[in-house]
Design an enzyme around this catalytic site. Structure first.
Site, PDB file in Angstrom:
ATOM      1  N   LYS A   5       0.846  -1.205   0.000  1.00 31.31           N
ATOM      2  CA  LYS A   5       0.000   0.000   0.000  1.00 31.31           C
ATOM      3  C   LYS A   5       0.879   1.253   0.000  1.00 31.31           C
ATOM      4  CE  LYS A   5      -3.760   1.944   2.852  1.00 31.31           C
ATOM      5  NZ  LYS A   5      -4.588   1.689   4.065  1.00 31.31           N
TER       6      LYS A   5
ATOM      7  N   SER B 194      -9.301   2.523   3.589  1.00 26.35           N
ATOM      8  CA  SER B 194      -8.399   3.167   2.660  1.00 26.35           C
ATOM      9  C   SER B 194      -7.554   2.198   1.831  1.00 26.35           C
ATOM     10  CB  SER B 194      -7.463   4.106   3.427  1.00 26.35           C
ATOM     11  OG  SER B 194      -6.639   3.400   4.328  1.00 26.35           O
TER      12      SER B 194
ATOM     13  N   SER C  51      -9.656   0.467   7.794  1.00 22.52           N
ATOM     14  CA  SER C  51      -9.105   0.484   6.437  1.00 22.52           C
ATOM     15  C   SER C  51      -8.635  -0.853   5.890  1.00 22.52           C
ATOM     16  CB  SER C  51      -7.958   1.498   6.350  1.00 22.52           C
ATOM     17  OG  SER C  51      -8.455   2.801   6.493  1.00 22.52           O
TER      18      SER C  51
END
Length: 472
Positions: free
Chosen positions: A84, A159, A183
């Protein structure tokens, strides 16, 4: 996806070296010599290219290694994956999903990146996230959103939306995710995946979180199978184990023990879940009872002001990023941050005097949470109070007062576990929305109870295997 393309289901499953394997199965095939790590990496890169134009999930493509040298003995040796884009990976820029600065190449791996790499994975690049991971959807003011592979007209969550989209679409078996308010679990729910937020301290902490008065963030993965998430935690523990937590080891299936599980349909802050979400929870309750567990309604005694306090802390994080942004890039300009970041920061500046009381109350949340667990082993709830919204509903371009109201009535369950530091796993429910989108439920436990969570998740998966896009 352009404005002229109809929403669709998108996946990359095909007859290649990855096949339909999860990460554990693919690593086993590599170890047996049935496929090579280089072949797997090339085919994964092809899969990513095949879906990326529709999903917009990748922030940075790394070089596909011609001769990968996976760590011998690693649980995921040779398995392709992504990191990520809020976590440093040597040689790749870290952009945090923000247009407010020009990212520069990282000079070293972040501590968690090293832990993740110790499992033997081959990193192909970095996935997209909303600005600084603040939003529960991966959307932008001036860029294409990350789209849900089950239905490209809908959000992939946030996220860790880019990671979830790639894994659900079959481009890679697993991908890095992290969770500071939901997230990992939110995109897992939106994309029909397994997403476990570990106990605070179960994996190595990132440097930024350690400097905050309350560390909300835990790193992990999103996966298509429970065994991949279990294998990740076991591999992470092999690299480093927190002596303050009970050892976990490799969890390989359901347990014969019968548990007492509480459940709630509506959130601790009073938000009522929509009918499809409630149905997903009640179906899961029935399954758990049929499997021999005792399941009963529970009402956690979370302070009524928890949501306001969490919002203030959230705003403080945006304010601090605005103050310290030049450490990310010399050209950082907080005026170029998106509407959500600006709204959070401006709201905090109006209420900053509340900060000491907010911190005290958030720290005390663990007491109320512990009280809710008396006599219980685990608690079941929705991941989100609403089913996955269409693209645009939670866009940072929506005026802030409307946007924050929408977010708070959507993300109504997950933040408590981040504040308290307890583990929580999202798994797909048996039912889906009218559009065929997945619905997730979470099971949460006391600190260090990942084994129980994984055993229950294994049992749910065995009772009714999770749907796959390729089967539609």
């Amino acid at each position: 996806m352009t404005a002229f393309e109809e929403p669709a289901t998108v996946h990359a499953f095909r007859d290649d070296a990855l096949g339909e394997h999860d990460a554990v199965g693919l690593a086993a095939a590599i170890r047996r010599g049935e496929v090579g790590a280089a072949e797997v990496a090339r085919d994964a890169a092809e899969r990513v290219r095949a879906v990326e134009a529709r999903l917009n999930a990748v922030q940075v493509h790394g070089e596909v290694p011609a001769h990968p040298t996976p760590r011998m003995g690693g649980a995921f040796a040779g398995v392709p994956t992504f990191v990520k884009d809020n976590t440093d990976y040597l040689g790749l820029p870290t952009g945090h999903g923000s247009a407010a600065f020009t990212p520069r190449a990282a000079r070293r791996h972040a501590p968690f990146a090293r832990q993740f790499l110790s499992s033997g994975v081959t990193v192909l690049g970095k996935t997209r996230l909303p600005e600084f991971g603040f939003s529960p959807t991966t959307e932008y003011e001036d860029a294409e959103p990350v789209r849900n592979p089950w239905h490209t007209g809908h959000s992939a969550g946030g996220s860790s939306g880019g990671s979830a989209a790639l894994v659900a679409a079959g481009a890679v078996p697993i991908a890095h995710a992290n969770d500071g308010g939901g997230s990992i679990r939110i995109p897992a729910a939106c994309c029909g995946l397994v997403g476990l937020k570990p106990t605070r301290g179960r994996v190595v902490a990132n440097a930024q979180s350690r400097q905050l008065p309350l560390d909300l963030v835990s790193d992990g993965i999103v996966s298509r199978s429970v065994r991949d998430t279990a294998a990740f935690l076991a591999a992470a523990e092999t690299y480093w184990r927190n002596p303050k937590l009970p050892p976990l080891g490799l969890v390989e299936g359901p347990s014969g023990r019968r548990l007492r599980i509480g459940f709630l349909l509506d959130s601790p802050n009073g938000v009522h879940s929509d009918p499809a979400t409630r149905a997903a929870v009640t179906e899961t309750v029935a399954t758990l009872e049929r499997l021999g567990h005792t399941v009963e309604p529970v009402a956690p005694a979370i302070d009524a002001g928890f949501t306001d306090d969490f919002l203030t802390y959230w705003g403080m994080l945006s304010f601090l990023l605005g103050v310290t942004g030049r450490t990310l890039g010399a050209d950082f300009d907080r005026r170029r941050t998106d509407g959500l970041s600006r709204g959070l920061r401006e709201t905090y500046l109006k209420n900053w005097q509340r900060t000491p009381g907010v911190l005290r109350r958030l720290q005390r949340t663990k007491e109320a949470y512990a009280a809710a667990f008396r006599g219980l082993d685990l608690v079941l709830s929705p991941v989100l109070a609403r089913t996955t919204p269409p693209i645009g509903h939670l866009s940072p371009a929506v005026p802030y007062p409307t946007l924050i109201e929408r977010i708070l009535t959507y993300v109504a369950f997950t933040p408590v576990d981040n504040v308290v530091g307890t583990p929580s796993i999202s798994v797909p429910a048996a039912s889906a929305t009218d559009e065929g989108l997945p619905i997730g439920v979470i099971v949460s436990g006391r600190p260090g109870s990942e084994r129980k969570l994984l055993e229950v998740a294994f049992a749910l998966e065995a009772d009714r295997p999770f749907r796959r896009i390729k089967d539609l």
